[in-house]
Design a protein around this motif. Structure first.
Motif, PDB file in Angstrom:
ATOM      1  N   ALA A 340      28.938  -7.047  -2.868  1.00 58.10           N
ATOM      2  CA  ALA A 340      29.256  -7.016  -4.296  1.00 58.10           C
ATOM      3  C   ALA A 340      29.138  -8.406  -4.918  1.00 58.10           C
ATOM      4  N   LEU A 341      29.582  -9.433  -4.210  1.00 59.85           N
ATOM      5  CA  LEU A 341      29.458 -10.799  -4.724  1.00 59.85           C
ATOM      6  C   LEU A 341      27.995 -11.168  -4.947  1.00 59.85           C
ATOM      7  N   GLY A 342      27.122 -10.742  -4.047  1.00 62.70           N
ATOM      8  CA  GLY A 342      25.711 -11.073  -4.179  1.00 62.70           C
ATOM      9  C   GLY A 342      25.021 -10.304  -5.289  1.00 62.70           C
ATOM     10  N   LEU A 343      25.122  -8.971  -5.255  1.00 63.99           N
ATOM     11  CA  LEU A 343      24.377  -8.141  -6.200  1.00 63.99           C
ATOM     12  C   LEU A 343      24.992  -8.091  -7.586  1.00 63.99           C
ATOM     13  N   CYS A 344      26.305  -8.219  -7.678  1.00 64.29           N
ATOM     14  CA  CYS A 344      26.988  -8.056  -8.976  1.00 64.29           C
ATOM     15  C   CYS A 344      27.340  -9.377  -9.648  1.00 64.29           C
ATOM     16  N   MET A 345      27.251 -10.497  -8.923  1.00 58.90           N
ATOM     17  CA  MET A 345      27.639 -11.766  -9.521  1.00 58.90           C
ATOM     18  C   MET A 345      26.597 -12.863  -9.308  1.00 58.90           C
ATOM     19  N   LEU A 346      26.297 -13.194  -8.064  1.00 57.50           N
ATOM     20  CA  LEU A 346      25.501 -14.388  -7.794  1.00 57.50           C
ATOM     21  C   LEU A 346      24.044 -14.249  -8.222  1.00 57.50           C
ATOM     22  N   ARG A 351      21.731 -17.396  -9.044  1.00 58.94           N
ATOM     23  CA  ARG A 351      22.042 -18.170  -7.840  1.00 58.94           C
ATOM     24  C   ARG A 351      21.429 -17.499  -6.604  1.00 58.94           C
ATOM     25  N   ASP A 352      20.240 -16.932  -6.758  1.00 60.87           N
ATOM     26  CA  ASP A 352      19.639 -16.183  -5.659  1.00 60.87           C
ATOM     27  C   ASP A 352      19.233 -17.070  -4.489  1.00 60.87           C
ATOM     28  N   LYS A 353      18.784 -18.290  -4.752  1.00 60.52           N
ATOM     29  CA  LYS A 353      18.329 -19.154  -3.664  1.00 60.52           C
ATOM     30  C   LYS A 353      19.488 -19.562  -2.759  1.00 60.52           C
ATOM     31  N   VAL A 354      20.585 -20.020  -3.367  1.00 59.34           N
ATOM     32  CA  VAL A 354      21.726 -20.427  -2.548  1.00 59.34           C
ATOM     33  C   VAL A 354      22.349 -19.223  -1.850  1.00 59.34           C
ATOM     34  N   GLU A 403      31.552 -22.208  -8.518  1.00 53.51           N
ATOM     35  CA  GLU A 403      30.683 -23.323  -8.892  1.00 53.51           C
ATOM     36  C   GLU A 403      29.674 -22.889  -9.951  1.00 53.51           C
ATOM     37  N   GLY A 404      29.080 -21.696  -9.755  1.00 51.45           N
ATOM     38  CA  GLY A 404      28.125 -21.187 -10.734  1.00 51.45           C
ATOM     39  C   GLY A 404      28.769 -20.904 -12.075  1.00 51.45           C
ATOM     40  N   LYS A 405      29.997 -20.389 -12.052  1.00 53.09           N
ATOM     41  CA  LYS A 405      30.709 -20.103 -13.291  1.00 53.09           C
ATOM     42  C   LYS A 405      30.997 -21.388 -14.059  1.00 53.09           C
ATOM     43  N   ASN A 406      31.406 -22.427 -13.355  1.00 53.35           N
ATOM     44  CA  ASN A 406      31.709 -23.708 -14.012  1.00 53.35           C
ATOM     45  C   ASN A 406      30.450 -24.343 -14.597  1.00 53.35           C
ATOM     46  N   LYS A 407      29.337 -24.260 -13.858  1.00 52.27           N
ATOM     47  CA  LYS A 407      28.097 -24.810 -14.380  1.00 52.27           C
ATOM     48  C   LYS A 407      27.637 -24.075 -15.623  1.00 52.27           C
TER      49      LYS A 407
END
Length: 414
Positions: A340-346, A351-354, A403-407
């Motif tokens: 869920a973290l990958g498909l629904c957020m990242l 942020r697919d590469k990281v 980290e992605g949210k803050n950026k």
């Protein structure tokens, strides 16, 4: 919306059957073949599935996305289908050469050539499945019906014809044969849809490059789960594989059962992140928390009824699988949350590469931990290594989300 809900329903149905049929195969094959021959069959089956994932390469996401965009342009559909098929043939050639070398060096010492050949057919069936094409078109009704029908027919034939350990080759041949028939039917339907198409070396390389990060993300966890029986076989022997596989199939089936939800929500969340990042983040967090809680409940339920299931379904000779299952179940909540973290957020956040890097690192860490811990704890060590690595991945992805949210917020504030 109606088409989305219909496809999600069909994916649920296909996933449910994909979960039930392997579970039903376990008592049919385990009781008839015995521990030793059953261990050989499932080990070769797992190696074939593992290598087929390399050929599939993650085109179920990267290829279907291209098909979805170009679904009304027949020329573009033919080009994409030809390029993806070219890419699969290129990967198939490399994987096959490696497999031939391994078999010539040591494979023939352990298994009959007939059993390995049936495993090769199993590899072809899953590696060249065209389901990605119809998923992109959002027209999966026929292919789902054909696949489910053939799998149930195959299960029926296993029940009728598999009677003793001498039928090991026949058992794998039935499973591989119906899988290959399903793939052939699907590819014929693709050709009838796109018309004339051409193979292209350059186009194949383009598809491999285009889908690399998606392949790493999508395939890392699948490769890890599929590599488990192979690792157990290498460290503990094929008899241990027969005890590991029933627990592994239960875990894999339950984890895979939620994929239709996440895949169905994936395009919607990608669009919403472009317009309202704050509201979409809240919805995504609800999905992640919901997945984790559902995983905890499922793990607890399986933990308490595992002894009963193993005893009634497989018999007293497989009770060691119950102990393995009681450790393995705790991978469920973290695996669901990580998906869920990958498909629904990242990935919607760009942020697919990281994410793909962390998934691959986690898979490598899992294999290393499992191999090291198997020295002291055997099969239990393999399972503990997988669970520990999954927990570590959860905290790593959790950190990247913040980290992605803050950026993103800092960018918005500029």
């Amino acid at each position: 919306m109606k088409r989305l809900l219909k496809n999600m329903g069909l994916l649920f149905f296909a996933q449910l059957c994909g979960y039930l049929i392997p579970i039903l195969e376990i008592p049919v094959l385990a009781r008839a073949l015995g521990v030793q021959e059953y261990g050989k069959v499932v080990l070769i089956q797992s190696v074939a599935l593992l290598t087929s994932l390399l050929v599939e390469y993650g085109f179920s996401l990267s290829g279907s996305r291209q098909i979805a965009i170009a679904r009304d342009e027949r020329g573009a559909l033919a080009r994409i289908f030809g390029e993806v098929l070219s890419a699969k043939l290129m990967i198939f050639f490399v994987v096959s050469m490696v497999g031939v070398i391994v078999f010539l060096v040591q494979g023939s010492v352990f298994y009959d050539r007939e059993l390995v050949f049936m495993g090769f057919l199993y590899f072809l069936a899953f590696g060249f499945s065209p389901f990605w094409f119809f998923q992109g078109l959002e027209k999966i009704t026929v292919v789902v019906v054909v696949e489910v029908t053939l799998r149930f027919v195959g299960l029926f034939l296993l029940y009728v014809f598999i009677r003793g350990e001498q039928d090991a080759v026949l058992a794998l041949g039935i499973m591989a044969g119906f899988g290959l028939l399903n793939t052939l039917v699907g590819n014929v339907m693709c050709v009838s849809k796109v018309g004339r198409f051409y193979l292209s070396f350059v186009g194949g390389l383009h598809q491999i490059k285009l889908g690399f990060h998606v392949f790493v993300y999508k395939s890392s966890s699948n490769i890890l789960m599929s590599a488990g029986p192979s690792l157990v076989g290498a460290t503990s022997g094929h008899i241990a594989v027969a005890s590991y596989v029933p627990a592994e199939k239960i875990i894999r089936g339950f984890v895979g059962f939620v994929n239709p939800i996440l895949i169905g929500l994936y395009p919607y969340l990608n669009r919403q992140f472009q317009f309202s990042q704050g509201n979409t983040m809240r919805l995504s967090w609800m999905i992640v928390v919901g997945m984790f809680v559902a995983g905890v409940v499922a793990a607890g339920l399986i933990f308490f009824i595992g002894d009963f299931l193993i005893l009634k379904v497989l018999g007293a000779g497989f009770m060691v699988a119950s102990d393995i299952l009681k450790t393995f179940v705790w991978i469920i909540p973290f695996r669901l949350a990580n998906q869920a973290l990958g498909l629904c957020m990242l990935i919607p956040m760009g942020r697919d590469k990281v994410t793909s890097f962390l998934m691959m690192s986690s898979s490598i860490m899992s294999m290393l931990l499992a191999a090291i811990m198997s020295v002291w704890y055997g099969v239990d060590g393999v399972v503990m290594g997988f669970v520990i690595a999954e927990i570590c991945l959860f905290f790593a992805l959790f950190t990247v989300v913040f980290e992605g949210k803050n950026k993103y917020q800092n960018k918005e504030g500029v």
